[in-house]
Design a protein around this motif. Sequence first.
Motif, PDB file in Angstrom:
ATOM      1  N   ASP A  29       4.692  20.624  -8.322  1.00  0.00           N
ATOM      2  CA  ASP A  29       4.294  19.955  -6.965  1.00  0.00           C
ATOM      3  C   ASP A  29       4.872  18.541  -6.919  1.00  0.00           C
ATOM      4  OD1 ASP A  29       3.040  19.892  -4.349  1.00  0.00           O
ATOM      5  OD2 ASP A  29       1.046  20.022  -5.081  1.00  0.00           O
ATOM      6  N   TYR A  30       4.854  18.322  -5.788  1.00  0.00           N
ATOM      7  CA  TYR A  30       5.709  16.950  -5.273  1.00  0.00           C
ATOM      8  C   TYR A  30       5.045  16.320  -4.032  1.00  0.00           C
ATOM      9  CZ  TYR A  30       9.196  13.825  -3.368  1.00  0.00           C
ATOM     10  OH  TYR A  30       9.849  12.513  -2.979  1.00  0.00           O
ATOM     11  N   ARG A  31       4.944  15.028  -3.956  1.00  0.00           N
ATOM     12  CA  ARG A  31       4.624  14.283  -2.831  1.00  0.00           C
ATOM     13  C   ARG A  31       5.498  13.169  -2.771  1.00  0.00           C
ATOM     14  NH1 ARG A  31      -1.734  12.554  -4.141  1.00  0.00           N
ATOM     15  NH2 ARG A  31      -1.563  11.205  -5.872  1.00  0.00           N
ATOM     16  N   PRO A  32       6.173  12.871  -1.570  1.00  0.00           N
ATOM     17  CA  PRO A  32       7.045  11.796  -1.822  1.00  0.00           C
ATOM     18  C   PRO A  32       6.486  10.436  -1.541  1.00  0.00           C
ATOM     19  CG  PRO A  32       6.649  13.167   0.556  1.00  0.00           C
ATOM     20  CD  PRO A  32       5.868  13.631  -0.511  1.00  0.00           C
ATOM     21  N   TRP A  36      -0.971  14.187 -11.008  1.00  0.00           N
ATOM     22  CA  TRP A  36       0.228  13.359 -10.394  1.00  0.00           C
ATOM     23  C   TRP A  36       0.472  12.258 -11.308  1.00  0.00           C
ATOM     24  CZ3 TRP A  36       2.248  15.697  -6.484  1.00  0.00           C
ATOM     25  CH2 TRP A  36       1.467  16.344  -5.802  1.00  0.00           C
ATOM     26  N   VAL A  37       2.071  12.380 -11.429  1.00  0.00           N
ATOM     27  CA  VAL A  37       2.549  11.415 -12.493  1.00  0.00           C
ATOM     28  C   VAL A  37       3.861  10.863 -11.720  1.00  0.00           C
ATOM     29  CG1 VAL A  37       4.277  11.609 -14.338  1.00  0.00           C
ATOM     30  CG2 VAL A  37       2.520  13.263 -14.496  1.00  0.00           C
ATOM     31  N   GLY A  38       3.775   9.513 -11.597  1.00  0.00           N
ATOM     32  CA  GLY A  38       4.861   8.541 -11.120  1.00  0.00           C
ATOM     33  C   GLY A  38       5.742   7.788 -12.203  1.00  0.00           C
ATOM     34  N   LYS A  39       7.020   7.363 -11.626  1.00  0.00           N
ATOM     35  CA  LYS A  39       7.924   6.587 -12.541  1.00  0.00           C
ATOM     36  C   LYS A  39       7.055   5.760 -13.401  1.00  0.00           C
ATOM     37  CE  LYS A  39      11.821   7.990  -9.692  1.00  0.00           C
ATOM     38  NZ  LYS A  39      12.923   7.609  -8.673  1.00  0.00           N
ATOM     39  N   PHE A  90       0.913  -1.177   0.052  1.00  0.00           N
ATOM     40  CA  PHE A  90       0.041   0.038   0.023  1.00  0.00           C
ATOM     41  C   PHE A  90       0.853   1.290   0.044  1.00  0.00           C
ATOM     42  CE2 PHE A  90      -1.993  -3.424   2.324  1.00  0.00           C
ATOM     43  CZ  PHE A  90      -2.991  -3.841   1.543  1.00  0.00           C
ATOM     44  N   THR A  91       2.019   1.102  -0.448  1.00  0.00           N
ATOM     45  CA  THR A  91       3.024   2.121  -0.655  1.00  0.00           C
ATOM     46  C   THR A  91       2.700   3.018  -2.173  1.00  0.00           C
ATOM     47  OG1 THR A  91       4.585   1.078   0.540  1.00  0.00           O
ATOM     48  CG2 THR A  91       5.388   3.058  -0.744  1.00  0.00           C
ATOM     49  N   ARG A  92       2.334   4.211  -1.815  1.00  0.00           N
ATOM     50  CA  ARG A  92       2.376   4.969  -3.152  1.00  0.00           C
ATOM     51  C   ARG A  92       3.712   5.746  -3.365  1.00  0.00           C
ATOM     52  NH1 ARG A  92      -1.362   9.816  -1.734  1.00  0.00           N
ATOM     53  NH2 ARG A  92       0.587  10.666  -1.034  1.00  0.00           N
ATOM     54  N   PRO A  93       4.099   5.483  -4.653  1.00  0.00           N
ATOM     55  CA  PRO A  93       5.632   5.972  -5.110  1.00  0.00           C
ATOM     56  C   PRO A  93       5.415   7.514  -5.055  1.00  0.00           C
ATOM     57  CG  PRO A  93       4.336   5.023  -6.951  1.00  0.00           C
ATOM     58  CD  PRO A  93       3.567   4.741  -5.890  1.00  0.00           C
ATOM     59  N   GLU A  94       6.799   7.974  -5.014  1.00  0.00           N
ATOM     60  CA  GLU A  94       6.535   9.399  -4.946  1.00  0.00           C
ATOM     61  C   GLU A  94       6.264   9.927  -6.597  1.00  0.00           C
ATOM     62  OE1 GLU A  94      10.769  11.090  -4.973  1.00  0.00           O
ATOM     63  OE2 GLU A  94      11.607   9.910  -6.459  1.00  0.00           O
ATOM     64  N   GLN A  95       5.578  11.207  -6.547  1.00  0.00           N
ATOM     65  CA  GLN A  95       4.751  11.610  -7.749  1.00  0.00           C
ATOM     66  C   GLN A  95       5.153  13.056  -7.834  1.00  0.00           C
ATOM     67  OE1 GLN A  95       0.586  10.256  -6.696  1.00  0.00           O
ATOM     68  NE2 GLN A  95       1.119   8.660  -8.130  1.00  0.00           N
ATOM     69  N   VAL A  96       4.713  13.533  -9.086  1.00  0.00           N
ATOM     70  CA  VAL A  96       5.059  14.663  -9.149  1.00  0.00           C
ATOM     71  C   VAL A  96       3.862  15.542 -10.135  1.00  0.00           C
ATOM     72  CG1 VAL A  96       7.810  15.310  -8.930  1.00  0.00           C
ATOM     73  CG2 VAL A  96       6.641  14.497 -11.362  1.00  0.00           C
TER      74      VAL A  96
END
Length: 610
Positions: free
Chosen positions: A467-470, A414-417, A217-223
């Motif tokens: 914007d960024y969320r870890p 929100w965009v992840g890798k 349930f880990t959400r990866p870092e996103q921008v």
Amino acid sequence: MLQHIRNRAQGWIAKVIVALIAITFTFFGVESIVSVFTQSSDDAATVNGESIKKQSVELTLQRQMRSGQVSPDNENQARSEILDQLITRALMRQYANDHGLVFTKAQVDQLIVQLPEFQDQNNHFSKERFVRTLNSAGYTPNTFRTQLEEDMVITQLRQGLAASSFVLPGEVDRLAALQNQTRSFRYALIGPDALSKSVQVSDEDVENYYTQHKDQFTRPEQVKLNYILLDKQAMASDVSVTDDALKSAYDKRKADAPKRVSDIIISINDQQDDAAAREQAQSIESKLAEGASFADLAKRYSDDPGSASKGGDLGVVTEGIFGQTFDQQLGTLSEGQVSKPFKLDNAYHIIKVTGIQIDSFDALRPELRESLQNEQVASVFDDKAQKLKDDSYSAPNLSDVAQDLDLKLHESGWVGKDNDDPILGNADVIKAAFSNDVLDRNDVSQGYNSDVIELDGDHRLVLRVADYRPEQVLPLDQVRERIRSTLTLEQQQTQLATQASSAVSALKSGQTPSVSLNWQEADAVGRNDDSVPSELIDAAFQMPRPDNGPRFAHHQVGQKQAIVELQKVGSKESNQNDLDFVRSLASRVNQQIVVSALVERLHEQGKIDK
């Protein structure tokens, strides 16, 4: 690093560096720049004394990332795998070269013009598409030709090894017998509605699962990104093209189009020396001038039996097939024109262009328009791309840059890798968005604009992190119902498996199961039969033969349990198609074994240093 350079971009040190770079470009070209900055990098490996440069590994990695074959998260693993692949490739190429296998440059040229990736909608080789496709894949024409030549040499080696393998008739018969085996069985499906009591998942169960599986349930870092996209095709669509320009482009394309050619060949041999052959060719030229039929003269006089019987017709001739002399003569001829006699390969030739392989003007109009639009906008696109690069380099934001260039400023969610967006999912975009220069994870406002990213030949993009969320473990309340559904399904499957196992035990002992079974028949089912779910076929073919009575087993099929009663093992008759398929399959397996054995031996005997 980028920040450090930018801070000093206006100083005298920068000016000296720029001057040195300009001199290097002028005298030595871009490759010398690469070499200057990679001199300190050692070989990634050596294979029997041959170097594999780190730069080669990185170039291959970047190509695979650009094409989406490798995600940024798997970069290190992919780099190791690529090095192993390059080592194997070097070993096989060396072995092929040692045994005299070659693929000539002329063969490479002929293969390139035939590759569909480089052909236009009329199946003609397009130099523009060739260059554009290579650029988007990270190749130059020279590097692509070299790799293609190596690929074909290795292919020749594989084909030679494949030709040396064989399959015995007995092996084919045994494999065919296995392939044509059938199973007769019946089966019954039991689902959650057959459970004696409903599944109850407690809050404590949910909380325990969450605690033990937080990594799920880990959400990866996103921008979130602001970005400017420069689209050459969009620019080109606004350019108007006149009919005169279209007709001129058509005439030019027609002049360069493949030509259908007929040839009269007068050989120089023991019966006819050079002078006699030349005299006969001149005599034929005179007859043609008097109005004689080219096809009739070819049938009567040409020394090439294959084309003579067809009036000299060679079909459509692609440049390079018959050599430079032939191409030069052909290049001077329009449709219906005939060459003067010319000497080539111990013969005199007279050629005639009987047709030009090109679609009508109206059919090609859309393609011609697009091509001219791209040509007209090319310099504007390049200028705008350069201005985008210059303006965005030190700009504090992208909104002013977009306004100055009359381009739209896009805003992403929100965009992840691991996103699959066709633009923002590009490997170079992801790499830039999460780089330390562009993304300041402590204070987003302190990040810089990215360098201009070349998505392909027609698109450029520059981005800035808005914007960024870890990376974060999602709180329990956000995933509670998902966990409850997972646990409910797991417990249902556990209870169903227990119930199915009890039913199988009862059937084996001749008793009636406690659960009601709705049997369905499957008679003489083959391995590839589509009348029964594939999971049931796999299950039936895994069960032992029912030599002393039926066999019973249970298997999960979707969210249900299937109870299978295997009754009989049979076979269907082999026809020629079956035998051909099995023989081909066995041959491919043997070929792969032979190739794998060679690769293994080359690795064992080769001197490989990583």
